[in-house]
Design a protein around this motif. Structure first.
Motif, PDB file in Angstrom:
ATOM      1  N   MET A 105       6.710  70.150  26.610  1.00  0.00           N
ATOM      2  CA  MET A 105       7.112  70.884  27.833  1.00  0.00           C
ATOM      3  C   MET A 105       7.369  72.548  27.235  1.00  0.00           C
ATOM      4  O   MET A 105       6.767  73.348  28.142  1.00  0.00           O
ATOM      5  CB  MET A 105       8.752  70.524  28.009  1.00  0.00           C
ATOM      6  N   MET A 106       7.413  72.630  26.165  1.00  0.00           N
ATOM      7  CA  MET A 106       7.378  74.190  25.606  1.00  0.00           C
ATOM      8  C   MET A 106       5.771  74.485  25.938  1.00  0.00           C
ATOM      9  O   MET A 106       5.622  75.735  25.957  1.00  0.00           O
ATOM     10  CB  MET A 106       7.832  74.323  24.289  1.00  0.00           C
TER      11      MET A 106
ATOM     12  N   LEU B  30      -0.357  68.295  29.729  1.00  0.00           N
ATOM     13  CA  LEU B  30       0.811  68.402  28.881  1.00  0.00           C
ATOM     14  C   LEU B  30       2.092  67.893  29.735  1.00  0.00           C
ATOM     15  O   LEU B  30       2.888  67.112  28.814  1.00  0.00           O
ATOM     16  CB  LEU B  30       1.142  69.842  28.375  1.00  0.00           C
ATOM     17  N   PHE B  31       2.285  68.064  30.939  1.00  0.00           N
ATOM     18  CA  PHE B  31       3.514  67.773  31.388  1.00  0.00           C
ATOM     19  C   PHE B  31       3.715  66.081  31.563  1.00  0.00           C
ATOM     20  O   PHE B  31       4.561  65.514  31.285  1.00  0.00           O
ATOM     21  CB  PHE B  31       3.604  68.299  33.028  1.00  0.00           C
ATOM     22  N   ILE B  32       2.518  65.545  31.896  1.00  0.00           N
ATOM     23  CA  ILE B  32       2.365  63.951  31.873  1.00  0.00           C
ATOM     24  C   ILE B  32       2.594  63.491  30.539  1.00  0.00           C
ATOM     25  O   ILE B  32       3.347  62.413  30.454  1.00  0.00           O
ATOM     26  CB  ILE B  32       1.009  63.547  32.205  1.00  0.00           C
ATOM     27  N   LEU B  33       2.018  64.101  29.359  1.00  0.00           N
ATOM     28  CA  LEU B  33       2.529  63.834  28.000  1.00  0.00           C
ATOM     29  C   LEU B  33       3.858  63.880  27.786  1.00  0.00           C
ATOM     30  O   LEU B  33       4.242  63.060  26.963  1.00  0.00           O
ATOM     31  CB  LEU B  33       1.392  64.550  27.224  1.00  0.00           C
ATOM     32  N   ALA B  34       4.555  64.870  28.305  1.00  0.00           N
ATOM     33  CA  ALA B  34       5.922  65.190  27.905  1.00  0.00           C
ATOM     34  C   ALA B  34       6.855  64.071  28.703  1.00  0.00           C
ATOM     35  O   ALA B  34       7.582  63.518  27.830  1.00  0.00           O
ATOM     36  CB  ALA B  34       6.432  66.518  28.363  1.00  0.00           C
ATOM     37  N   TRP B  35       6.342  63.887  29.986  1.00  0.00           N
ATOM     38  CA  TRP B  35       7.301  62.703  30.617  1.00  0.00           C
ATOM     39  C   TRP B  35       6.960  61.382  29.803  1.00  0.00           C
ATOM     40  O   TRP B  35       7.987  60.614  29.913  1.00  0.00           O
ATOM     41  CB  TRP B  35       6.633  62.781  31.947  1.00  0.00           C
ATOM     42  N   THR B  36       5.739  60.981  29.452  1.00  0.00           N
ATOM     43  CA  THR B  36       5.315  59.861  28.603  1.00  0.00           C
ATOM     44  C   THR B  36       6.237  59.554  27.296  1.00  0.00           C
ATOM     45  O   THR B  36       6.813  58.659  27.097  1.00  0.00           O
ATOM     46  CB  THR B  36       4.039  59.819  28.436  1.00  0.00           C
ATOM     47  N   ALA B  37       6.250  60.881  26.746  1.00  0.00           N
ATOM     48  CA  ALA B  37       7.098  61.070  25.400  1.00  0.00           C
ATOM     49  C   ALA B  37       8.589  60.711  25.834  1.00  0.00           C
ATOM     50  O   ALA B  37       9.047  59.976  25.066  1.00  0.00           O
ATOM     51  CB  ALA B  37       6.844  62.434  24.773  1.00  0.00           C
TER      52      ALA B  37
ATOM     53  N   ASN C 170      14.013  60.700  35.630  1.00  0.00           N
ATOM     54  CA  ASN C 170      13.531  60.768  37.095  1.00  0.00           C
ATOM     55  C   ASN C 170      13.465  62.245  37.483  1.00  0.00           C
ATOM     56  O   ASN C 170      12.656  62.618  38.054  1.00  0.00           O
ATOM     57  CB  ASN C 170      14.613  59.979  37.776  1.00  0.00           C
ATOM     58  N   ARG C 171      14.837  63.146  37.063  1.00  0.00           N
ATOM     59  CA  ARG C 171      14.696  64.232  37.320  1.00  0.00           C
ATOM     60  C   ARG C 171      13.272  64.836  36.727  1.00  0.00           C
ATOM     61  O   ARG C 171      12.842  65.916  37.279  1.00  0.00           O
ATOM     62  CB  ARG C 171      15.943  65.290  36.718  1.00  0.00           C
ATOM     63  N   VAL C 172      13.040  64.793  35.521  1.00  0.00           N
ATOM     64  CA  VAL C 172      11.888  65.421  34.889  1.00  0.00           C
ATOM     65  C   VAL C 172      10.585  64.856  35.660  1.00  0.00           C
ATOM     66  O   VAL C 172       9.785  65.786  35.935  1.00  0.00           O
ATOM     67  CB  VAL C 172      11.611  64.921  33.298  1.00  0.00           C
ATOM     68  N   GLU C 173      10.514  63.724  36.018  1.00  0.00           N
ATOM     69  CA  GLU C 173       9.482  63.220  36.831  1.00  0.00           C
ATOM     70  C   GLU C 173       9.123  63.971  38.088  1.00  0.00           C
ATOM     71  O   GLU C 173       8.093  64.557  38.706  1.00  0.00           O
ATOM     72  CB  GLU C 173       9.306  61.781  37.210  1.00  0.00           C
ATOM     73  N   VAL C 174      10.492  64.399  38.613  1.00  0.00           N
ATOM     74  CA  VAL C 174      10.391  65.171  40.065  1.00  0.00           C
ATOM     75  C   VAL C 174       9.797  66.478  39.863  1.00  0.00           C
ATOM     76  O   VAL C 174       8.978  66.987  40.566  1.00  0.00           O
ATOM     77  CB  VAL C 174      12.008  65.175  40.687  1.00  0.00           C
ATOM     78  N   ALA C 175      10.549  67.281  38.586  1.00  0.00           N
ATOM     79  CA  ALA C 175       9.880  68.341  38.219  1.00  0.00           C
ATOM     80  C   ALA C 175       8.422  68.181  38.166  1.00  0.00           C
ATOM     81  O   ALA C 175       7.761  69.512  38.457  1.00  0.00           O
ATOM     82  CB  ALA C 175      10.652  68.718  36.990  1.00  0.00           C
ATOM     83  N   GLY C 176       7.844  67.175  37.323  1.00  0.00           N
ATOM     84  CA  GLY C 176       6.462  67.240  37.213  1.00  0.00           C
ATOM     85  C   GLY C 176       5.834  67.102  38.574  1.00  0.00           C
ATOM     86  O   GLY C 176       4.633  67.660  38.810  1.00  0.00           O
TER      87      GLY C 176
END
Length: 200
Positions: free
Chosen positions: A99-100, A79-86, A174-180
């Motif tokens: 993300m939720m 789901l995180f990968i899908l969130a980052w892609t979105a 980028n910050r979301v990618e790092v969190a991922g």
């Protein structure tokens, strides 16, 4: 406040590493995390090899809950990968939904871990009961703290942290990618914990 355009490598990769600053920083942080958990796994191996008696772990642990928790965390990583892609596709609504979902699954994981702890405590099994249980509570408890940290960071990035997107869209991505990357690491640690503390 300094304009983010003048902060070097906040969005674009550095020439020396090929990574932007945040990704370079998270890899350094994760290296320290590998050393932390690596020392605990090493302690487990040394104590188990040096022990005259060791419990059959699968008889003490709730393997079913542990397996379900493994599926829960792996699903949260997807789901995180899908969130980052979105987010990269500029679909903020879909990003927030995914993300939720990540955060919800993290709470499911912690709830199931709480059930496991309750089962151990109700059977009089505490950290002081045995070396194995001491290691189990230490390692899984530390992992749970990392899950809580991930929940806080992910919640920030679908709440107050969204203002970063209005400052610099790529910076926020980028910050979301790092969190991922952090979240995937936490999931990977759990796979090792499950294999070591439940199945061996």
């Amino acid at each position: 406040m300094q304009d983010t355009e003048f902060i070097p490598y906040i969005v674009n990769p550095r020439e020396d590493t090929g990574l932007y600053n945040a990704k370079f920083g998270i890899w350094l942080f994760l290296a320290s995390e590998v050393m932390l958990f690596g020392s605990l796994f090493s302690a487990y191996i040394l104590l188990r090899v040096g022990s005259f008696s060791w419990p059959v772990q699968s008889e003490i642990q709730n393997v079913t809950i542990g397996a379900v928790n493994s599926v829960v965390l792996l699903t949260s990583s997807i789901l995180f990968i899908l969130a980052w892609t979105a987010l990269k596709a500029d679909d903020v609504a879909k990003y927030k939904r995914f993300m939720m979902g990540v955060i919800a699954l993290a709470f499911v994981f912690l709830s199931l871990k709480g059930v496991e702890y309750y089962q151990h405590f109700s059977h009089g099994e505490f950290p002081k009961t045995s070396v194995f249980l001491g290691l189990y509570f230490l390692m899984t408890g530390l992992h749970a703290l990392h899950i809580i940290g991930g929940i806080l960071v992910n919640s920030f990035y679908i709440g107050p942290g969204m203002h970063l997107r209005s400052i610099n869209k790529q910076w926020f991505i980028n910050r979301v990618e790092v969190a991922g990357l952090y979240w995937h690491f936490v999931d990977l640690v759990w796979i090792f914990l499950f294999s070591t503390l439940y199945l061996l």
